[in-house]
Design a protein around this motif. Structure first.
Motif, mmCIF file in Angstrom:
data_model
loop_
_atom_site.group_PDB
_atom_site.id
_atom_site.type_symbol
_atom_site.label_atom_id
_atom_site.label_comp_id
_atom_site.label_asym_id
_atom_site.label_seq_id
_atom_site.Cartn_x
_atom_site.Cartn_y
_atom_site.Cartn_z
ATOM 1 N N PHE A 38 -37.428 -103.796 -68.507
ATOM 2 C CA PHE A 38 -37.864 -103.060 -67.633
ATOM 3 C C PHE A 38 -38.402 -101.519 -67.802
ATOM 4 C CE2 PHE A 38 -35.975 -106.527 -65.128
ATOM 5 C CZ PHE A 38 -37.411 -106.868 -64.297
ATOM 6 N N HIS A 39 -37.597 -101.026 -68.848
ATOM 7 C CA HIS A 39 -37.902 -99.753 -69.387
ATOM 8 C C HIS A 39 -39.528 -99.562 -69.887
ATOM 9 C CE1 HIS A 39 -38.137 -95.949 -71.779
ATOM 10 N NE2 HIS A 39 -38.632 -96.519 -72.759
ATOM 11 N N GLU A 40 -39.907 -100.710 -70.836
ATOM 12 C CA GLU A 40 -41.161 -100.992 -71.049
ATOM 13 C C GLU A 40 -42.296 -100.950 -69.876
ATOM 14 O OE1 GLU A 40 -42.192 -100.329 -73.972
ATOM 15 O OE2 GLU A 40 -40.205 -100.108 -74.614
ATOM 16 N N LEU A 41 -41.903 -101.769 -68.785
ATOM 17 C CA LEU A 41 -42.761 -102.109 -67.794
ATOM 18 C C LEU A 41 -43.034 -100.790 -66.848
ATOM 19 C CD1 LEU A 41 -41.564 -105.582 -66.267
ATOM 20 C CD2 LEU A 41 -43.529 -104.838 -67.764
ATOM 21 N N ALA A 42 -41.771 -100.153 -66.838
ATOM 22 C CA ALA A 42 -41.937 -98.801 -66.062
ATOM 23 C C ALA A 42 -42.515 -97.881 -66.851
ATOM 24 C CB ALA A 42 -40.474 -98.203 -65.624
ATOM 25 N N THR A 43 -42.407 -97.553 -68.133
ATOM 26 C CA THR A 43 -43.254 -96.704 -68.957
ATOM 27 C C THR A 43 -44.670 -96.891 -68.942
ATOM 28 O OG1 THR A 43 -41.212 -96.340 -70.498
ATOM 29 C CG2 THR A 43 -43.333 -95.891 -71.131
ATOM 30 N N ASN A 44 -45.054 -98.188 -69.177
ATOM 31 C CA ASN A 44 -46.808 -98.514 -69.353
ATOM 32 C C ASN A 44 -47.103 -98.340 -67.740
ATOM 33 O OD1 ASN A 44 -46.463 -99.316 -71.758
ATOM 34 N ND2 ASN A 44 -46.082 -101.319 -71.262
ATOM 35 N N ALA A 45 -46.206 -98.533 -66.526
ATOM 36 C CA ALA A 45 -46.662 -98.125 -65.335
ATOM 37 C C ALA A 45 -47.085 -96.662 -65.229
ATOM 38 C CB ALA A 45 -45.737 -98.884 -64.143
ATOM 39 N N ALA A 46 -46.112 -96.062 -65.887
ATOM 40 C CA ALA A 46 -46.380 -94.609 -65.569
ATOM 41 C C ALA A 46 -47.313 -94.028 -66.416
ATOM 42 C CB ALA A 46 -44.970 -93.728 -65.987
ATOM 43 N N LYS A 47 -47.744 -94.565 -67.624
ATOM 44 C CA LYS A 47 -48.889 -94.222 -68.428
ATOM 45 C C LYS A 47 -50.258 -94.756 -67.842
ATOM 46 C CE LYS A 47 -46.228 -93.796 -72.548
ATOM 47 N NZ LYS A 47 -46.327 -94.045 -73.916
ATOM 48 N N TYR A 48 -50.310 -95.846 -67.320
ATOM 49 C CA TYR A 48 -51.587 -96.677 -67.362
ATOM 50 C C TYR A 48 -51.712 -97.546 -65.850
ATOM 51 C CZ TYR A 48 -50.996 -96.267 -72.250
ATOM 52 O OH TYR A 48 -50.605 -96.112 -73.430
ATOM 53 N N GLY A 49 -50.431 -97.594 -65.194
ATOM 54 C CA GLY A 49 -50.626 -98.504 -64.111
ATOM 55 C C GLY A 49 -50.083 -97.603 -62.802
ATOM 56 N N ALA A 50 -49.524 -98.586 -61.815
ATOM 57 C CA ALA A 50 -49.492 -97.785 -60.580
ATOM 58 C C ALA A 50 -48.684 -96.519 -60.387
ATOM 59 C CB ALA A 50 -48.346 -99.065 -59.647
ATOM 60 N N LEU A 51 -47.835 -96.302 -61.317
ATOM 61 C CA LEU A 51 -46.964 -95.108 -61.253
ATOM 62 C C LEU A 51 -47.635 -93.827 -61.703
ATOM 63 C CD1 LEU A 51 -43.386 -96.287 -62.200
ATOM 64 C CD2 LEU A 51 -44.375 -95.815 -60.029
ATOM 65 N N SER A 52 -48.785 -94.120 -62.164
ATOM 66 C CA SER A 52 -49.710 -93.150 -62.939
ATOM 67 C C SER A 52 -50.566 -92.420 -61.710
ATOM 68 C CB SER A 52 -50.657 -93.543 -63.960
ATOM 69 O OG SER A 52 -51.667 -94.290 -63.464
ATOM 70 N N GLU A 53 -50.632 -92.974 -60.643
ATOM 71 C CA GLU A 53 -51.374 -92.537 -59.515
ATOM 72 C C GLU A 53 -50.281 -91.976 -58.551
ATOM 73 O OE1 GLU A 53 -54.588 -92.065 -59.090
ATOM 74 O OE2 GLU A 53 -55.001 -92.925 -60.897
ATOM 75 N N GLY A 54 -50.381 -90.896 -57.689
ATOM 76 C CA GLY A 54 -49.486 -90.442 -56.775
ATOM 77 C C GLY A 54 -49.032 -91.448 -55.397
ATOM 78 N N LYS A 55 -50.206 -92.172 -55.233
ATOM 79 C CA LYS A 55 -49.924 -93.383 -53.982
ATOM 80 C C LYS A 55 -49.583 -94.860 -54.637
ATOM 81 C CE LYS A 55 -53.011 -91.190 -50.863
ATOM 82 N NZ LYS A 55 -54.214 -91.178 -49.980
ATOM 83 N N GLY A 56 -49.486 -94.694 -56.131
ATOM 84 C CA GLY A 56 -49.039 -95.994 -56.404
ATOM 85 C C GLY A 56 -47.778 -96.428 -56.098
#
Length: 645
Positions: A546-564
């Motif tokens: 889950f560290h890898e999933l969250a890190t990737n989401a922060a770089k390229y996915g949902a967590l990289s956008e404010g509303k994600g």
């Protein structure tokens, strides 16, 4: 007119009615003895009316009467109900001049009573039953002479004598009848009457049957030798000596012996009798009864055998209990301690019996007494097994940790008959566990420090080789994730315990995702569904995944956008546990990436290599969806192994 209440210190109405009932005379037929007394009283007083009156609860009833013509009248109109309230004779010279009786129907109407004299009928205990009275339809202002007073008192005494005699005869008849019926109903009791002078024993049928004598001969009478011939030869000499002792002594006879019939069958009997003597002290009659006690003897023998077996069993139990290394104790159903084995007294050093009852609780450490008593009381009330660790005072004066256990013994009806328990000295084990825990905490602390040192080394290396800065940052975050996983599951003391909650999957992931919360502190990774027990063997793999999933989401996915946002749903499905990671609100996806990165490979390795599950990725336009399908035991392999063993 009603009968007035009267206070009397010697009796109350219920006692009086009970005393009257003892004589069982109400509503009986006329008897000459009582009729003669009533007639004599009428003649002596030259009165037209006389009666033996007994006052019931709501009537007066006449055992004998002259001139009245009735057997009872209502109690409220009774003159005798007044007369019995006193111990002395009551005289009414003229009822029309007496306020108590002027309106009485027996005065205003037939039989037109004017004169009344009544002597109370008193039991030997002084309780009144009624009165012997004489009545006249003419006033007698002069009252009675001393001779008449004496005569009425004497006749009243005769009435009570007759009542007492009647009662005694009735009770004797009832007793004799009860005895007769009991003898007739019993197959185990016989009676004899021995005329010693003529040596003739008369006995009933049951006695004859016990002694193998013809019943007709027993009824007619036969010499005593005819009966003693059935006494077992081993007892005959003793029985003869006991008969001789009774006839030459005080006459009391009691003997227990065996009878043997022609077929050789043995029966036990107990004979009881009384010898009667003439004026010269010679025995003349010897009646008595004999009771068959064969069944009682059999039961006694069985009880003796059972008692012997119980005694042997108890002795074996005590030997076994004393041989055990544990302290053994036992209580009654109510929890009263009444047995301790030798180990208890060796351990505690207290005198034998000093801890019986509730004295055992004083042997516990003061801080453990209330807890132990509460746990023991609950077991007594519910029947649940007793299981507790406490500190017990050793004979050396120190307190040692002890494991106490007890179970209830129940009968066929489920009722508790006893409690049996043990106390095991676990003080050395406790100290060993404390030592292991201390070593474990120290080792865990050193591992935590190693993570910190490695992170510092990576940071120093990145400063020395700027071109590796991105790689170093990625490596540091992965090491930090491992450190946080270790921090969550490592052994803790009460002061070092993490505040993230219980060791469950949701608690662990909530703590891991705190770094990705929005500016207001709200979680951007929302976890829902079934929680699961989580142990240290799964922590590293789950943390890396889950560290890898969250890190990737922060770089390229949902967590990289404010509303994600990301939704993680966990579901227990039989023997599987499924985790679904769904990203929304991030950059739109056109398909899978051109190449598989290190992080994706690490996630796949964690799931399939370490947790034994399957990982599936879906590159949907609205965001990445990952399904992790694990065995239900993957998150808590230690507990699963313990269940198997």
């Amino acid at each position: 007119m009603t009968h007035p209440d009267a206070d009397c210190p010697r009796w109350d109405e219920s006692e009086r009615l009970k005393a009257l009932g003892v004589y069982a005379v109400l509503d009986t037929e006329r008897e000459k003895a009582f009729d003669d007394i009533a007639r004599l009283a009428a003649r002596l007083f030259d009165a037209p009316m006389a009666a033996v009156s007994l006052v019931d609860a709501d009537r007066q009833w006449f055992k004998a009467e002259v001139g009245l013509g009735v057997r009872e009248t209502p109690r409220p109109t009774s003159f005798c109900a007044h007369a019995m309230l006193s111990d002395v004779l009551m005289v009414v010279p003229d009822a029309t001049q007496d306020a108590r009786f002027v309106d009485n129907p027996l005065v205003t109407g037939a039989p037109s009573i004017r004169f009344y004299a009544g002597q109370p009928l008193l039991t030997p205990d002084g309780v009144p039953l009624g009165a012997l009275c004489v009545l006249d339809d003419k006033p007698r202002p002069e009252g009675l002479t001393e001779l008449q007073i004496l005569a009425l008192q004497t006749l009243a005494d005769q009435v009570m004598t007759q009542l007492e005699l009647r009662r005694a005869l009735r009770e004797r008849q009832e007793s004799e009848e009860t005895t007769r019926r009991a003898l007739e109903a019993s197959n185990y009791v016989g009676a004899w009457d021995w005329d010693v002078l003529s040596d003739r024993v008369v006995a009933d049928e049951r006695f004859a049957e016990m002694y193998s004598v013809d019943p007709a001969l027993a009824r007619a009478g036969a010499p005593i030798a005819t009966f003693t011939a059935s006494v077992d030869p081993e007892d005959l000499e003793r029985v003869a000596a006991e008969i001789e002792a009774a006839t030459n002594g005080d006459g009391a006879f009691l003997s227990e012996y065996r009878l043997k019939n022609a077929a050789g069958r043995i029966r036990w009997v107990v004979a009881r009798g009384q010898v009667y003597f003439n004026r010269d002290g010679a025995p003349i009659r010897f009646p008595g009864i004999v009771v068959d006690i064969t069944e009682r003897k059999r039961v006694d023998a069985d009880l003796e055998a059972i008692a012997a077996r119980l005694s042997e069993s108890e002795a074996q139990f005590r030997v076994l209990a004393d041989a055990m290394p544990q302290m053994v104790w036992s209580t009654r159903p109510d929890g009263f301690h009444d047995y301790y084995n030798a180990r208890w007294y060796e351990f505690t050093g207290v005198p034998v019996g000093s801890t019986d009852g509730e004295g055992w609780n004083d042997m516990f450490h003061p801080e453990d007494q209330a807890r132990a008593w509460e746990r023991w009381t609950r077991s007594l009330n519910t029947g649940e097994p007793y299981d507790i660790e406490y500190r017990l005072k050793h004979h050396s004066g120190v307190y040692r940790w002890t494991l106490g256990r007890a179970v209830a013994i129940r009968n066929d009806d489920g009722e508790i008959t006893r409690w049996f328990g043990t106390c095991t000295d676990i003080d050395d084990l406790k100290k060993l566990e404390q030592g292991r825990e201390l070593v474990s905490q120290e080792l865990s602390h050193r591992i935590k420090n190693i993570f910190a040192v490695i992170t510092a080394l990576v940071a120093l290396s990145a400063r020395q080789y700027p071109e590796a800065k991105a790689f170093a940052a990625s490596l540091r975050t992965r090491i930090t994730a491992l450190a946080r996983a270790h921090e969550f599951v490592r052994p803790h003391t009460e002061t070092s315990q993490p505040t993230v909650g219980a060791t469950t999957l949701h608690a662990f992931l909530t703590d891991l995702f705190q770094a990705y919360a929005d500016e207001g502190g709200a979680a951007r990774v929302v976890i829902t569904g079934d929680d699961a027990v989580f142990d240290d063997q799964a922590a590293t793999s789950v943390a890396l995944l889950f560290h890898e999933l969250a890190t990737n989401a922060a770089k390229y996915g949902a967590l990289s956008e404010g509303k994600g946002a990301i939704r993680l749903v966990t579901q227990a499905d039989g023997d599987r546990f499924v985790l679904t990671w769904t990203e929304t609100g991030g950059p739109a996806l056109t398909g899978p990436p051109a190449r598989v990165g290190f992080g994706s490979s690490l996630a796949t390795l964690s799931v399939e290599g370490q947790l034994g599950g399957r990982l599936q990725r879906e590159w949907l336009p609205e965001g990445l969806k990952i399904v992790v399908d694990l065995p239900a035991t993957a998150l808590s392999r230690r507990r699963a192994a313990e269940k198997i063993t």
